[in-house]
Design an enzyme around this catalytic site. Structure first.
Site, short mmCIF file in Angstrom:
data_model
loop_
_atom_site.label_atom_id
_atom_site.label_comp_id
_atom_site.label_asym_id
_atom_site.label_seq_id
_atom_site.Cartn_x
_atom_site.Cartn_y
_atom_site.Cartn_z
CE LYS A 221 30.42 45.76 43.12
NZ LYS A 221 29.89 44.47 43.64
NE ARG A 255 36.72 42.21 45.65
CZ ARG A 255 36.55 42.76 44.46
NH1 ARG A 255 35.56 43.66 44.29
NH2 ARG A 255 37.32 42.44 43.43
#
Length: 275
Positions: A221, A255
Protein backbone atom coordinates in the site's frame (compact mmCIF):
# COMPACT_ATOMS: atom_id res chain seq x y z
CA UNK A 1 -9.45 -18.26 18.92
CA UNK A 2 -11.25 -20.09 16.11
CA UNK A 3 -13.70 -19.40 13.29
CA UNK A 4 -16.06 -21.93 11.73
CA UNK A 5 -15.51 -22.26 7.97
CA UNK A 6 -17.90 -24.75 6.38
CA UNK A 7 -17.91 -26.83 9.55
CA UNK A 8 -14.11 -26.74 9.84
CA UNK A 9 -12.63 -24.85 12.77
CA UNK A 10 -9.74 -22.61 11.74
CA UNK A 11 -7.46 -21.86 14.67
CA UNK A 12 -6.25 -18.26 14.48
CA UNK A 13 -4.04 -18.59 17.55
CA UNK A 14 -1.34 -19.23 14.98
CA UNK A 15 -1.59 -16.42 12.39
CA UNK A 16 -2.86 -17.24 8.91
CA UNK A 17 -2.36 -15.74 5.45
CA UNK A 18 -5.11 -14.53 3.13
CA UNK A 19 -3.97 -14.35 -0.48
CA UNK A 20 -5.38 -11.56 -2.65
CA UNK A 21 -6.99 -12.24 -6.02
CA UNK A 22 -8.13 -9.00 -7.64
CA UNK A 23 -10.23 -9.47 -10.76
CA UNK A 24 -10.73 -5.74 -11.27
CA UNK A 25 -8.98 -3.86 -14.08
CA UNK A 26 -8.03 -0.91 -11.85
CA UNK A 27 -6.73 -2.20 -8.51
CA UNK A 28 -3.74 -0.19 -7.27
CA UNK A 29 -1.16 -3.00 -7.61
CA UNK A 30 -2.38 -5.97 -9.64
CA UNK A 31 -5.34 -4.58 -11.56
CA UNK A 32 -5.86 -6.39 -14.86
CA UNK A 33 -2.99 -8.77 -14.17
CA UNK A 34 -5.08 -11.96 -14.19
CA UNK A 35 -6.79 -11.77 -17.58
CA UNK A 36 -7.53 -15.40 -18.38
CA UNK A 37 -8.98 -18.35 -16.49
CA UNK A 38 -5.62 -20.10 -16.77
CA UNK A 39 -3.82 -17.10 -15.23
CA UNK A 40 -6.31 -17.02 -12.37
CA UNK A 41 -6.02 -20.74 -11.64
CA UNK A 42 -2.21 -20.64 -11.77
CA UNK A 43 -2.16 -17.73 -9.33
CA UNK A 44 -4.61 -19.39 -6.94
CA UNK A 45 -2.69 -22.67 -7.10
CA UNK A 46 0.57 -20.87 -6.31
CA UNK A 47 -0.95 -19.05 -3.32
CA UNK A 48 -2.39 -22.29 -1.94
CA UNK A 49 0.92 -24.11 -2.42
CA UNK A 50 2.76 -21.30 -0.65
CA UNK A 51 0.52 -21.64 2.40
CA UNK A 52 -2.52 -19.37 2.06
CA UNK A 53 -5.39 -20.47 4.28
CA UNK A 54 -7.85 -18.13 2.56
CA UNK A 55 -8.14 -16.67 -0.94
CA UNK A 56 -9.81 -13.24 -1.03
CA UNK A 57 -11.58 -12.47 -4.31
CA UNK A 58 -12.57 -8.90 -5.14
CA UNK A 59 -14.46 -7.54 -8.15
CA UNK A 60 -14.87 -3.94 -6.96
CA UNK A 61 -11.72 -1.89 -6.55
CA UNK A 62 -11.68 -0.03 -3.23
CA UNK A 63 -8.56 2.02 -3.92
CA UNK A 64 -8.98 5.79 -3.38
CA UNK A 65 -11.11 7.41 -6.09
CA UNK A 66 -11.84 4.07 -7.73
CA UNK A 67 -14.55 3.96 -10.37
CA UNK A 68 -17.99 2.91 -9.19
CA UNK A 69 -19.04 -0.58 -10.34
CA UNK A 70 -22.69 -1.58 -10.56
CA UNK A 71 -23.95 -4.57 -8.62
CA UNK A 72 -24.79 -6.30 -11.89
CA UNK A 73 -21.24 -5.87 -13.19
CA UNK A 74 -19.74 -6.97 -9.88
CA UNK A 75 -21.76 -10.19 -10.03
CA UNK A 76 -20.84 -10.77 -13.67
CA UNK A 77 -17.18 -10.47 -12.75
CA UNK A 78 -17.11 -12.50 -9.57
CA UNK A 79 -19.54 -15.42 -9.85
CA UNK A 80 -17.76 -17.12 -12.78
CA UNK A 81 -14.47 -16.84 -10.85
CA UNK A 82 -15.96 -18.41 -7.72
CA UNK A 83 -17.22 -21.31 -9.87
CA UNK A 84 -13.88 -21.59 -11.68
CA UNK A 85 -11.78 -21.76 -8.52
CA UNK A 86 -14.02 -24.14 -6.61
CA UNK A 87 -14.32 -26.52 -9.56
CA UNK A 88 -10.52 -26.77 -9.75
CA UNK A 89 -9.75 -26.43 -6.02
CA UNK A 90 -12.95 -27.49 -4.18
CA UNK A 91 -11.47 -27.25 -0.67
CA UNK A 92 -10.45 -23.60 -1.06
CA UNK A 93 -11.72 -21.26 1.65
CA UNK A 94 -12.87 -18.37 -0.52
CA UNK A 95 -13.35 -14.94 1.01
CA UNK A 96 -15.52 -12.52 -0.96
CA UNK A 97 -14.47 -8.87 -0.83
CA UNK A 98 -17.80 -7.05 -1.19
CA UNK A 99 -19.97 -4.56 0.68
CA UNK A 100 -23.17 -5.66 -1.09
CA UNK A 101 -25.45 -8.17 0.61
CA UNK A 102 -26.83 -9.61 -2.64
CA UNK A 103 -23.33 -10.25 -3.98
CA UNK A 104 -22.41 -11.84 -0.64
CA UNK A 105 -25.41 -14.19 -0.75
CA UNK A 106 -24.89 -15.19 -4.38
CA UNK A 107 -21.23 -16.00 -3.74
CA UNK A 108 -21.86 -17.96 -0.54
CA UNK A 109 -24.59 -19.91 -2.33
CA UNK A 110 -22.00 -20.66 -5.03
CA UNK A 111 -19.63 -22.15 -2.44
CA UNK A 112 -17.61 -19.26 -0.97
CA UNK A 113 -16.79 -19.39 2.73
CA UNK A 114 -16.65 -15.93 4.30
CA UNK A 115 -17.38 -12.28 3.56
CA UNK A 116 -14.89 -9.41 3.73
CA UNK A 117 -16.79 -6.11 3.95
CA UNK A 118 -14.87 -2.81 3.79
CA UNK A 119 -17.87 -0.97 5.28
CA UNK A 120 -18.87 -3.27 8.17
CA UNK A 121 -22.43 -3.17 6.88
CA UNK A 122 -22.69 0.60 6.66
CA UNK A 123 -22.94 0.74 2.85
CA UNK A 124 -25.68 -1.91 2.70
CA UNK A 125 -28.02 -2.10 5.67
CA UNK A 126 -29.09 -5.62 4.68
CA UNK A 127 -25.57 -6.98 5.03
CA UNK A 128 -25.59 -7.91 8.73
CA UNK A 129 -28.92 -9.72 8.47
CA UNK A 130 -27.66 -11.53 5.37
CA UNK A 131 -24.53 -12.67 7.20
CA UNK A 132 -26.67 -13.83 10.12
CA UNK A 133 -28.90 -15.82 7.77
CA UNK A 134 -25.93 -17.34 5.93
CA UNK A 135 -24.09 -18.19 9.18
CA UNK A 136 -20.64 -17.47 7.76
CA UNK A 137 -17.59 -15.66 9.20
CA UNK A 138 -17.61 -11.92 8.64
CA UNK A 139 -14.67 -9.54 8.30
CA UNK A 140 -15.69 -5.99 9.17
CA UNK A 141 -13.35 -3.13 8.28
CA UNK A 142 -13.16 0.44 9.55
CA UNK A 143 -13.78 3.09 6.92
CA UNK A 144 -15.49 6.46 6.77
CA UNK A 145 -17.42 7.43 3.66
CA UNK A 146 -16.92 5.43 0.47
CA UNK A 147 -13.86 4.55 -1.64
CA UNK A 148 -14.68 7.65 -3.68
CA UNK A 149 -14.87 10.01 -0.65
CA UNK A 150 -12.83 8.43 2.14
CA UNK A 151 -9.64 10.43 1.60
CA UNK A 152 -11.56 13.61 2.45
CA UNK A 153 -12.63 12.11 5.79
CA UNK A 154 -9.42 11.82 7.78
CA UNK A 155 -10.29 14.15 10.68
CA UNK A 156 -10.34 12.49 14.12
CA UNK A 157 -10.32 13.90 17.64
CA UNK A 158 -8.84 10.63 18.90
CA UNK A 159 -8.40 8.15 16.06
CA UNK A 160 -7.77 4.98 18.09
CA UNK A 161 -10.65 5.69 20.45
CA UNK A 162 -13.02 6.41 17.56
CA UNK A 163 -12.05 3.24 15.69
CA UNK A 164 -12.41 1.07 18.78
CA UNK A 165 -15.82 2.60 19.45
CA UNK A 166 -16.80 1.96 15.82
CA UNK A 167 -15.98 -1.73 16.19
CA UNK A 168 -17.70 -2.05 19.55
CA UNK A 169 -20.89 -0.68 17.98
CA UNK A 170 -20.66 -2.85 14.84
CA UNK A 171 -19.82 -6.00 16.82
CA UNK A 172 -22.76 -5.36 19.15
CA UNK A 173 -25.07 -4.99 16.13
CA UNK A 174 -23.72 -8.24 14.69
CA UNK A 175 -24.03 -10.08 17.99
CA UNK A 176 -27.64 -8.98 18.36
CA UNK A 177 -28.40 -10.82 15.10
CA UNK A 178 -26.54 -13.93 16.20
CA UNK A 179 -23.35 -13.42 14.18
CA UNK A 180 -20.62 -15.26 16.07
CA UNK A 181 -17.50 -15.37 13.90
CA UNK A 182 -16.32 -11.77 13.47
CA UNK A 183 -12.87 -10.59 12.38
CA UNK A 184 -11.92 -6.91 12.56
CA UNK A 185 -9.77 -5.02 10.05
CA UNK A 186 -8.52 -1.57 11.17
CA UNK A 187 -8.64 -0.39 7.55
CA UNK A 188 -5.11 0.79 6.76
CA UNK A 189 -5.33 3.35 3.96
CA UNK A 190 -9.06 3.88 4.32
CA UNK A 191 -9.93 7.39 5.56
CA UNK A 192 -6.45 7.68 7.09
CA UNK A 193 -3.42 9.78 6.24
CA UNK A 194 0.09 8.37 5.91
CA UNK A 195 0.91 9.43 9.48
CA UNK A 196 -2.37 8.04 10.83
CA UNK A 197 -1.66 4.65 9.25
CA UNK A 198 1.62 4.41 11.16
CA UNK A 199 0.02 5.62 14.38
CA UNK A 200 -2.60 2.90 13.96
CA UNK A 201 0.00 0.20 13.37
CA UNK A 202 1.99 1.42 16.37
CA UNK A 203 -1.09 1.02 18.58
CA UNK A 204 -2.39 -2.20 17.05
CA UNK A 205 -2.02 -4.18 20.28
CA UNK A 206 -4.87 -2.10 21.79
CA UNK A 207 -7.27 -4.06 19.58
CA UNK A 208 -6.87 -6.97 22.01
CA UNK A 209 -9.62 -5.35 24.10
CA UNK A 210 -12.12 -6.11 21.32
CA UNK A 211 -11.45 -9.83 21.84
CA UNK A 212 -11.78 -10.60 18.13
CA UNK A 213 -9.18 -11.75 15.59
CA UNK A 214 -7.49 -8.86 13.78
CA UNK A 215 -6.83 -8.86 10.04
CA UNK A 216 -4.11 -6.56 8.72
CA UNK A 217 -4.06 -5.56 5.07
CA UNK A 218 -1.06 -3.37 4.30
CA UNK A 219 0.40 -5.30 1.36
CA UNK A 220 2.20 -2.93 -1.06
CA UNK A 221 0.00 0.00 0.00
CA UNK A 222 0.89 3.65 -0.36
CA UNK A 223 1.74 3.90 3.34
CA UNK A 224 4.79 1.82 2.40
CA UNK A 225 5.84 3.13 -0.98
CA UNK A 226 5.23 6.78 -0.14
CA UNK A 227 7.29 6.49 3.04
CA UNK A 228 10.09 4.80 1.07
CA UNK A 229 9.66 7.08 -1.96
CA UNK A 230 9.32 4.11 -4.27
CA UNK A 231 6.44 2.22 -5.94
CA UNK A 232 3.94 -0.52 -5.14
CA UNK A 233 5.96 -2.86 -7.35
CA UNK A 234 9.11 -2.21 -5.27
CA UNK A 235 7.36 -2.50 -1.88
CA UNK A 236 7.68 -6.18 -1.06
CA UNK A 237 10.49 -5.71 1.45
CA UNK A 238 8.61 -2.88 3.15
CA UNK A 239 5.48 -5.03 3.25
CA UNK A 240 7.39 -7.83 5.00
CA UNK A 241 8.80 -5.39 7.57
CA UNK A 242 5.39 -3.99 8.46
CA UNK A 243 3.73 -7.43 8.44
CA UNK A 244 6.33 -8.48 10.99
CA UNK A 245 5.45 -5.49 13.16
CA UNK A 246 1.75 -6.34 12.82
CA UNK A 247 2.37 -9.94 13.91
CA UNK A 248 4.27 -8.74 16.96
CA UNK A 249 1.29 -6.56 17.80
CA UNK A 250 -1.40 -9.28 17.69
CA UNK A 251 -2.40 -9.64 14.02
CA UNK A 252 -4.21 -12.95 13.37
CA UNK A 253 -4.50 -12.75 9.57
CA UNK A 254 -2.22 -11.10 7.02
CA UNK A 255 -4.01 -10.17 3.77
CA UNK A 256 -1.27 -10.08 1.13
CA UNK A 257 -0.31 -10.21 -2.53
CA UNK A 258 2.84 -12.23 -1.73
CA UNK A 259 1.97 -15.35 0.24
CA UNK A 260 5.42 -16.99 0.47
CA UNK A 261 7.01 -13.93 2.08
CA UNK A 262 4.10 -13.49 4.52
CA UNK A 263 4.39 -17.13 5.58
CA UNK A 264 8.09 -16.56 6.21
CA UNK A 265 7.25 -13.58 8.44
CA UNK A 266 4.89 -15.76 10.47
CA UNK A 267 7.39 -18.60 10.75
CA UNK A 268 10.19 -16.33 11.97
CA UNK A 269 8.06 -14.37 14.42
CA UNK A 270 6.74 -17.62 15.88
CA UNK A 271 10.32 -18.88 16.20
CA UNK A 272 11.19 -15.80 18.22
CA UNK A 273 8.12 -16.21 20.44
CA UNK A 274 8.88 -19.91 21.08
CA UNK A 275 12.46 -19.14 22.06
Amino acid sequence: MTINCKGKLIDLTSPKVMGILNITPDSFYDGGQHKSNLDILKHVELMLQEGATFIDVGAYSSRPNADHVSETDELKRILPIVDLILKEFPDTLLSIDTFRSHVAKQCIDAGATLINDISAGKLDHNMLQTIADLRVPYIMMHMKGTPQTMQQQTDYDDMLKEILYYFSERIAAARQLGIVDVIVDPGFGFAKTLEQNYELLNKLEHFKMIEKPVLVGISRKSMIYKALETSAKASLNGTSVLNTVALQKNASILRVHDVKEAMECIKLVESVVRS
